[in-house]
Write an enzyme that holds these catalytic residues in place. Structure first.
Site, PDB file in Angstrom:
ATOM      1  N   LYS A   1       0.864  -1.196   0.000  1.00 36.88           N
ATOM      2  CA  LYS A   1       0.000   0.000   0.000  1.00 36.88           C
ATOM      3  C   LYS A   1       0.890   1.231   0.000  1.00 36.88           C
ATOM      4  O   LYS A   1       1.891   1.260   0.742  1.00 36.88           O
ATOM      5  CB  LYS A   1      -0.915   0.013   1.227  1.00 36.88           C
ATOM      6  CG  LYS A   1      -1.750   1.300   1.328  1.00 36.88           C
ATOM      7  CD  LYS A   1      -2.864   1.203   2.341  1.00 36.88           C
ATOM      8  CE  LYS A   1      -2.460   1.537   3.759  1.00 36.88           C
ATOM      9  NZ  LYS A   1      -1.921   2.906   3.937  1.00 36.88           N
TER      10      LYS A   1
ATOM     11  N   GLU B   1      -9.596   7.416   3.614  1.00 30.93           N
ATOM     12  CA  GLU B   1      -9.540   7.681   5.053  1.00 30.93           C
ATOM     13  C   GLU B   1     -10.116   9.055   5.378  1.00 30.93           C
ATOM     14  O   GLU B   1      -9.724  10.073   4.799  1.00 30.93           O
ATOM     15  CB  GLU B   1      -8.080   7.576   5.551  1.00 30.93           C
ATOM     16  CG  GLU B   1      -7.968   7.825   7.050  1.00 30.93           C
ATOM     17  CD  GLU B   1      -6.675   7.320   7.673  1.00 30.93           C
ATOM     18  OE1 GLU B   1      -5.892   6.620   6.999  1.00 30.93           O
ATOM     19  OE2 GLU B   1      -6.446   7.644   8.853  1.00 30.93           O
TER      20      GLU B   1
HETATM   21  O1  KIV Z   1      -1.288   2.301   8.876  1.00 30.45           O
HETATM   22  C1  KIV Z   1      -2.472   1.965   8.928  1.00 30.45           C
HETATM   23  O2  KIV Z   1      -2.921   1.301   9.875  1.00 30.45           O
HETATM   24  C2  KIV Z   1      -3.331   2.366   7.819  1.00 30.45           C
HETATM   25  C3  KIV Z   1      -4.802   2.113   7.964  1.00 30.45           C
HETATM   26  C4  KIV Z   1      -5.368   3.044   8.955  1.00 30.45           C
HETATM   27  C5  KIV Z   1      -5.514   2.179   6.684  1.00 30.45           C
HETATM   28  O3  KIV Z   1      -2.881   2.891   6.867  1.00 30.45           O
END
Ligand code: KIV
Length: 266
Positions: free
Chosen positions: A115, A184
């Site tokens: 991600k 988010e």
């Molecule tokens: O780092 C994390 O936990 C995240 C989530 C809140 C999506 O990016």
């Protein structure tokens, strides 16, 4: 039958209108508990910096620390899709650096996807990662690695211009090959519009009920992390209190000399 969650299965869930369930984990024990609970996606979030590391933001997490968390989590996951959150500065410098660093998560921690945060500014990077076979989850709205620019963890994309920008970013990420996008802390109507316009799934956190899936930080929803409590978190347990009570009982038993007893001794 192999019931492990794959990228095509995640995409199919949107087609079938089946909600995607995602949570974060940072080590073997939690990852295996989540996996056994039937969660679809386990994200090794850079939130590790805050909930495990006690940092004030996600920015300090290093590449080595993120890799270590992913390796621990990997050993606990049999079924869910395991996604590594790439830490700040591991993908922003250049697409080449991003490809190399993302590759480390696949080689050393055997994750299923990475991600990265951002819209148009990371589109070239997303395309490169996807081209070499590394699935990418995007992340828009309140992107915590930009907290210094935002100045606070407030709701994002509240005016027309920034809402339009977010939609443009989402479409660009999809076009570059991202398989899903975390939204988010944005207004629920904007999340609904983005979710409708995209063919890839949206995973919401503080983005209302219309996303294709939901994610929470596990330490928040289990009531383990008490430094702050965002409005969008629903508490499904109060583990901090349970742990404190258990530790107090243990301390009491040790001090009274009632632990260990005959049965617990050799
Ligand atoms: O780092 C994390 O936990 C995240 C989530 C809140 C999506 O990016």
């Amino acid at each position: 039958m192999d019931d492990s969650v794959t990228i095509p299965k995640i995409s199919q869930k949107k087609v079938e209108g089946e909600k995607i369930v995602a949570l974060t984990a940072y080590d073997y024990s939690f990852a295996s508990l989540l996996d056994q609970s039937g969660v679809d996606i386990i994200l090794v979030g850079d939130s590790a910096a805050m909930v495990c590391g006690g940092q004030k933001s996600t920015l300090p997490l290093t590449l080595d620390e993120a890799l270590y968390h992913c390796r621990m989590a990997r050993r606990g996951v049999q079924r869910a899709l395991l996604v590594a959150d790439m830490p700040f500065l591991s993908y922003q410098v250049s697409p080449d650096r991003a490809v190399y660093n993302a590759g480390l998560f696949f080689k050393r921690a055997e994750v299923d996807a990475v991600k990265i945060e951002g819209g148009l500014s990371v589109v070239d990077t997303v395309r490169r990662l996807v081209d070499v076979g590394m699935p990418v989850m995007g992340h828009l709205g309140l992107t915590p690695q930009s907290i210094r620019r935002f100045g606070s963890y407030s709701v994002q994309a509240q005016d027309q211009a920034s809402a339009a920008q977010l939609l443009e970013d989402a479409l660009a990420l999809q076009e570059a090959g991202a398989f899903s996008i975390v939204l988010e802390k944005i207004p629920k109507d904007l999340a609904k519009t983005v979710t409708k316009k995209l063919s890839i799934p949206t995973i919401g956190i503080g983005a209302g009920p219309h996303c294709d899936g939901q994610i929470l930080v596990t330490y928040d929803m289990l009531g383990l992390f008490e430094d702050f409590r965002p409005k969008f978190v629903r508490r499904y347990a109060e583990l901090a209190k349970t742990i404190q009570a258990a530790c107090a009982r243990y301390a009491d038993d040790v001090r009274k000399g009632t632990f260990p007893d005959e049965q617990e001794s050799f």
